[in-house]
Design an enzyme around this catalytic site. Structure first.
Site, mmCIF file in Angstrom:
data_model
loop_
_atom_site.group_PDB
_atom_site.id
_atom_site.type_symbol
_atom_site.label_atom_id
_atom_site.label_comp_id
_atom_site.label_asym_id
_atom_site.label_seq_id
_atom_site.Cartn_x
_atom_site.Cartn_y
_atom_site.Cartn_z
ATOM 1 N N ASN A 24 0.824 -1.197 0.000
ATOM 2 C CA ASN A 24 0.000 0.000 0.000
ATOM 3 C C ASN A 24 0.866 1.257 0.000
ATOM 4 O O ASN A 24 0.958 1.955 -1.015
ATOM 5 C CB ASN A 24 -0.924 -0.029 1.221
ATOM 6 C CG ASN A 24 -1.951 1.063 1.191
ATOM 7 O OD1 ASN A 24 -1.837 2.007 0.420
ATOM 8 N ND2 ASN A 24 -2.961 0.954 2.023
ATOM 9 N N ASP A 25 1.536 1.512 1.094
ATOM 10 C CA ASP A 25 2.289 2.768 1.198
ATOM 11 C C ASP A 25 3.406 2.865 0.166
ATOM 12 O O ASP A 25 3.730 3.952 -0.287
ATOM 13 C CB ASP A 25 2.863 2.904 2.609
ATOM 14 C CG ASP A 25 1.743 2.960 3.651
ATOM 15 O OD1 ASP A 25 0.701 3.558 3.336
ATOM 16 O OD2 ASP A 25 1.915 2.396 4.735
ATOM 17 N N VAL A 26 3.992 1.715 -0.217
ATOM 18 C CA VAL A 26 5.117 1.768 -1.153
ATOM 19 C C VAL A 26 4.681 2.082 -2.584
ATOM 20 O O VAL A 26 5.520 2.256 -3.456
ATOM 21 C CB VAL A 26 5.933 0.453 -1.145
ATOM 22 C CG1 VAL A 26 6.563 0.239 0.220
ATOM 23 C CG2 VAL A 26 5.097 -0.735 -1.543
ATOM 24 N N VAL A 27 3.360 2.127 -2.834
ATOM 25 C CA VAL A 27 2.885 2.519 -4.165
ATOM 26 C C VAL A 27 1.995 3.759 -4.083
ATOM 27 O O VAL A 27 1.294 4.085 -5.024
ATOM 28 C CB VAL A 27 2.103 1.373 -4.850
ATOM 29 C CG1 VAL A 27 3.030 0.214 -5.173
ATOM 30 C CG2 VAL A 27 0.944 0.892 -3.994
ATOM 31 N N ALA A 42 0.747 2.548 7.643
ATOM 32 C CA ALA A 42 1.072 3.919 7.981
ATOM 33 C C ALA A 42 -0.193 4.746 8.215
ATOM 34 O O ALA A 42 -0.132 5.866 8.689
ATOM 35 C CB ALA A 42 1.908 4.558 6.874
#
Lengths: 472, 110
Positions: free
Chosen positions: A398-401, A439
């Protein structure tokens, strides 16, 4: 003779630790490096048992020492062999905690020893001669206990037994706890006869360790474990000063320094400062702020449609994340890759440096499922290839994209390098629900026109997808 | 104050070791690829298990009638061994998979 031989054992130990760490940073030599460090450790341990002399006396209590070593080895080997690849981070945290506890126990026993001698001889010269030793004992106790308590909480959090817990003013309370523990320590160093204080310091340090990790969110656990890892290293080095033991100092400080650097590297990959992670403002306030924003509209895709799109693609890029690790879907993922390959689809994996629970965690997981090394692309390579990719399949990442890292300066993750999946033609996102990631930030990617959602547990979805693809 | 200064001059060799080890620790892992971060953390975790040596000394020095030292020392030996053995075995398990990977890679490229 014996002591000289022991010095050489310790020299060999120190050199193997340095070599081991060096070789661990290269994929080709890593395994040998680990074995070399382990054999150096064995030499140092055996040397200590048989050659160590304390004022001319050899060590005794062999029965206790060997039974302790045997019990520890059996439990350690069994638990390390049995643990699943997905729970590796917990295991590392647990073993780190035992090291911290070991350092704290050494401090307690050594202090007990000193205070008995103080009861006999409390002349001011004697007191001032042992003050540096007391300082080291206190430092070892505080650092070891914080590391032990913190690691246990981190372990509990990673396997879901301990929930995040924070309240307003917690940071201030934590600082007060630490300050009280340190000043009690300083007082004890100045007045070593107040021996009962040691147990007060122990309690305070344990409480601080718990309170220190408690508010930090799951996404930050890798950073915390890495930091606690370097703490334990420093605690071990304190033991080295206590016994004038070079190998304990080299080993401890090497890990302390390397662990700190690793912690900073991890923070950099997430574009956060260490202070920010530790104070834990991220998990709390930032999440509350963005969670109030509403979800954008998103569209779902059916399994058969997803199967269709992927079977007729030329190139599929899989972006694995935390969700894949939780669902233990790495084997299903490899199956999917094989089936797609048979249909002539080029499948690769895009690995973000902080995807999963620990940096490099995804590589370990996918390696376990026999995914070929050359199919794993690092972030820069992957970002170059997204332009020519037909379908990106995001599995629990999620957060990494999250494009907010690129274009929303108000976002807490603004500036973090991300996988630019939007360059691809289609994006399929598998998640358990629309809940924000670890996050706690909304992801605008999910409401983009190119994106379609495929809800469900990663493993189940992949297995269903497999059957669908085989039927296409 | 005097005792702290004395401590420094008495232990100057150890202090040199500390300072050099700090730089060495940073230097040695400076260029580690992110693939290896988890095994490296785990390997470093095993190395700080060297604290076991302190536990063995505590245990071996304990008088046979000092039960506090005996029991705590015994616990310390067990915990320290857990750290060392568990740490190295876990790291080896992680790296084993990398190794089998590069082998099969070689055979497939042949």
């Amino acid at each position: 003779m014996g002591l000289n031989l022991l010095t050489i054992c310790y020299l060999i130990g120190s050199v193997t630790f340095i070599l081991g760490l060096k070789m661990l940073s290269n994929p080709a030599s890593a395994r040998r490096g680990n074995l070399i460090a382990a054999s150096g450790m064995l030499i140092a341990i055996i040397g200590t048992i048989f050659l160590y002399e304390d004022n001319g006396n050899k060590l005794g209590n062999y029965a206790w020492i060997f039974s302790g070593l045997i019990i520890g080895s059996i439990i350690g080997t069994l638990s390390a062999k049995k643990v699943k690849m997905t729970s590796m981070p917990e295991m590392v945290s647990l073993f780190n905690g035992t090291g911290g506890a070991c350092a704290a126990l050494i401090s307690i026993v050594e202090f007990d020893h000193l205070s008995k001698e103080l009861a006999v001889n409390n002349s001011s010269e004697y007191v001032s001669s042992i003050q540096p030793t007391v300082l080291i004992i206190v430092l070892g106790l505080i650092i070891g206990s914080v590391s032990f308590a913190g690691s246990m909480i981190a372990w509990g959090k990673l396997n879901g037994k301990v929930k995040d817990f924070s309240f307003t003013g917690q940071n201030i309370l934590n600082l007060i706890l630490l300050a009280v523990a340190l000043s009690a320590g300083a007082y004890l160093v100045i007045n070593p006869t107040h021996s009962f204080l040691l147990y007060g310091i122990l309690a305070l340090a344990l409480a601080y360790g718990v309170m220190f990790v408690m508010p930090i969110g799951g996404a930050d656990m890798p950073v915390v474990i890495s930091l606690l890892n370097s703490f334990t290293g420093v605690a071990a080095a304190c033991g080295g000063f206590l016994y004038h033991n070079q190998v304990m100092i080299t080993g401890g400080i090497l890990v302390g320094a390397a662990g700190t650097l690793l912690t900073i590297l991890m923070c950099k990959a997430m574009n956060r400062s260490l202070k920010n992670v530790l104070i834990g403002s991220f998990g709390g306030s930032a999440a509350a702020g963005s969670a109030s924003k509403e979800h954008g509209a998103y569209k779902e895709i059916s399994l058969s449609d997803a199967a269709m799109v992927m079977s007729y693609a030329n190139k599929v890029m899989i972006v694995p994340g935390y969700g894949l690790a939780v669902a233990q879907a790495q084997h299903a993922c490899h199956e999917l890759e094989k089936v797609l390959n048979e249909k002539g689809v080029d499948v690769k994996y895009a690995i973000h440096p902080v995807a999963g629970r620990m940096p490099g965690h995804m590589n370990v997981l996918l390696a376990e499922a026999d995914v070929s090394y050359e199919k794993l692309l690092e972030m820069e390579q992957a970002n170059d290839e997204f332009k020519t990719t037909d379908v990106v399949l995001i599995l629990g990442a999620n957060d990494v994209v999250n494009p907010a890292a690129k274009n929303d300066p108000a976002s807490p993750i603004y500036g973090m390098p991300i996988l630019e999946v939007e360059l691809a033609k289609n994006i399929i996102v598998n998640k358990r629900s629309m809940k924000p990631g670890y996050a706690g930030i909304e992801n605008a990617l999910f409401s983009r026109p190119k994106t379609s959602m495929l809800f469900g547990d990663a493993k189940k979805v992949l297995q269903d997808l497999l059957t669908e693809i085989k039927n296409v | 104050m005097q005792s702290i200064l004395n401590f420094f001059s008495e232990n100057i060799q150890l202090i040199y070791i500390v300072i050099l080890s700090v730089f060495l620790g940073i230097e040695v892992i400076g260029r580690v690829p992110s693939v290896l971060h988890t095994p490296l953390m785990s390997g470093a975790n095993a190395i700080h298990g060297v604290v076991i040596i302190g536990a063995i000394i505590v245990m071996g020095k304990a008088e046979t009638n000092n039960y506090l030292a005996l029991i705590l020392g015994f616990l310390a030996v067990i915990l320290g061994t857990l750290n060392v053995v568990g740490g190295f075995v876990v790291t080896d398990r992680m790296l084993e998979m990398f190794k089998s990977k590069s082998k099969s890679q070689k055979t497939s490229s042949k």
